[in-house]
Design an enzyme around this catalytic site. Structure first.
Site, PDB file in Angstrom:
ATOM      1  N   SER A 136      47.509  23.646  18.740  1.00 52.91           N
ATOM      2  CA  SER A 136      46.673  24.805  19.065  1.00 52.91           C
ATOM      3  C   SER A 136      47.135  26.021  18.284  1.00 52.91           C
ATOM      4  CB  SER A 136      46.739  25.110  20.569  1.00 52.91           C
ATOM      5  OG  SER A 136      46.127  26.360  20.860  1.00 52.91           O
ATOM      6  N   GLN A 138      45.861  28.904  18.672  1.00 55.42           N
ATOM      7  CA  GLN A 138      45.881  30.023  19.614  1.00 55.42           C
ATOM      8  C   GLN A 138      47.239  30.153  20.288  1.00 55.42           C
ATOM      9  OE1 GLN A 138      42.627  29.485  22.345  1.00 55.42           O
ATOM     10  NE2 GLN A 138      41.062  29.961  20.826  1.00 55.42           N
ATOM     11  N   ASP A 277      36.481  23.195  15.728  1.00 57.89           N
ATOM     12  CA  ASP A 277      35.339  24.048  16.050  1.00 57.89           C
ATOM     13  C   ASP A 277      34.056  23.573  15.376  1.00 57.89           C
ATOM     14  OD1 ASP A 277      36.711  25.737  17.752  1.00 57.89           O
ATOM     15  OD2 ASP A 277      37.306  27.101  16.148  1.00 57.89           O
TER      16      ASP A 277
END
Length: 393
Positions: A136, A138, A277
């Site tokens: 990840s 993020q 995404d």
């Protein structure tokens, strides 16, 4: 966020006008940064973070709320972060764990105390060595931003490569950043952002047009100035394996795509973080390809704005393609040109755009319920769709 950590003005050109970025701008202003919109010249940000007693609302932005949690963890003030109903369902334990290990106090909501809204009491951080439980960017970025004000270096180990925007921009701002294999280390220090930052085109947005050009009859389209850095060109690699007629200019960032005869492929769990995404629009390509395309290790897609795995299956079912979920894998069987119908986006911007491209390239019209969700990341999507296809949503 990085510009707001500096003490000199930093002008950002090419900043997205999507809701996610707007909420982030407002958050930095609430925390004390000065943000000036200079029209065609860009947006100028001057640092001076001092905290705010008010709750900061990040809307639908998972990136915004997770990265901001890492940033404020380094400051000796308390910050409450919140978002919309979707954000309040998304897992925040993945950032709470490493930030707590560094010394921040993070108090979340829900039965487990790991949901938004949550409060971060920062300051007094120690550098750590942390292995991400999931690939990840993020979570990695949240830890690296907190590391800027920690006592000693912080190293993050990744199970698979993820996008490197944060460490690239930190390096450009004078921060000591070192990468070895799948590990990145950041040393605390002064952040001095460049006077001018130019933002290239978003590859996740470009993917919709590239796939659209590949699957629509008689297409020849170029998307200009796209960022093609680490872990962001995965969708191009997948389409190339499928036989797409794509030409990439690495120097300019231009991607030219033309109508193609696509063949099925397998997207491994290891490469999925580099195109995660883009899976909704890649699933549209797979539905128009010959054979069965398999996306492996899609569990992370189930904790996005919606359960995107289920959303993809529902969308393709409406449009006449077959897909199924097998454990953590998603299999899509090509059906040639897709049909029409009504697709519910469930408020997910990427699902709304994927359905719109499927309709533009298919054999019948598609009605997208919740099309307004595109404003989350791409308010100009309808305008650009009309420019590229002549169709008006």
């Amino acid at each position: 966020m990085i510009a707001a950590l500096g003490c000199q003005p930093c002008t950002i050109q090419g900043l997205s006008d999507g809701d996610d970025v707007t909420h982030t701008r407002q958050a930095m202003q609430a925390l004390g940064a000065r943000v000036e919109d200079r029209g065609p010249e860009g947006v100028t940000v001057t640092g001076g973070l001092a905290g705010t007693p008010s709750s900061i609302y990040l809307g639908n932005s998972g990136t915004g709320i997770r990265l901001l949690a890492g940033l404020v963890a380094g400051f000796d003030f308390t910050t409450t972060l919140d978002g919309d109903a979707s954000i309040r369902r998304r897992p925040m334990d993945r950032i709470i764990e490493p930030l707590s290990a560094m010394g921040a106090s993070v108090q979340g909501s829900g039965d487990t105390g790991t949901l938004a809204p949550f409060t971060v009491q920062g300051g007094g951080l120690a550098g750590i060595e942390y292995t991400l439980p999931v690939a990840s960017a993020q979570v990695k970025s949240a830890v690296l931003l907190a590391a800027l004000r920690a006592d000693g270096p912080t190293t993050v180990h990744e199970p698979a490569p993820t996008r490197a925007h944060t460490e690239e921009m930190l390096a450009d701002a004078g921060v000591r950043v070192e990468r070895q294999g799948r590990s990145v280390t950041v040393w605390p220090g002064e952040v001095v952002p460049p006077h001018l930052i130019g933002i290239p085109g978003d590859p996740s947005q470009a993917a919709f047009w590239v796939v659209g050009a590949c699957v629509a009859p008689g297409s020849d389209l170029t998307v200009e100035n796209v960022y093609l850095g680490p872990a962001r060109g995965g969708f191009i690699d997948v389409l190339a394996r499928m036989g797409a007629d794509i030409a990439v200019d690495r120097e300019s960032g231009d991607i030219r795509a033309r109508t193609s005869e696509l063949e099925a492929t397998r997207v491994s769990a290891e490469e999925l973080p580099g195109c995660i995404d883009e899976v909704p629009i890649l699933a549209v390509a797979a539905a128009m390809a010959d054979g069965v395309t398999v996306f492996e290790g899609v569990a992370e897609l189930r904790v996005k704005e919606i359960d995107r795995v289920v959303g993809i299956v529902e969308m393709l079912d409406v449009l006449g393609a077959t897909s199924e979920i097998n454990g953590e894998n998603l299999a899509v069987t090509g059906a040639g040109r897709l049909g029409g119908g009504t697709v519910e986006s469930h408020g997910d911007h990427r699902m709304a755009m994927a359905a719109a491209i499927a309709g533009a390239a298919g054999s019948a019209s598609v009605t997208v319920e919740g099309f307004e969700a595109t404003a989350t990341s791409y308010p100009g999507f309808a305008r650009d769709l009309h420019q590229a296809t002549g169709l008006a949503p």
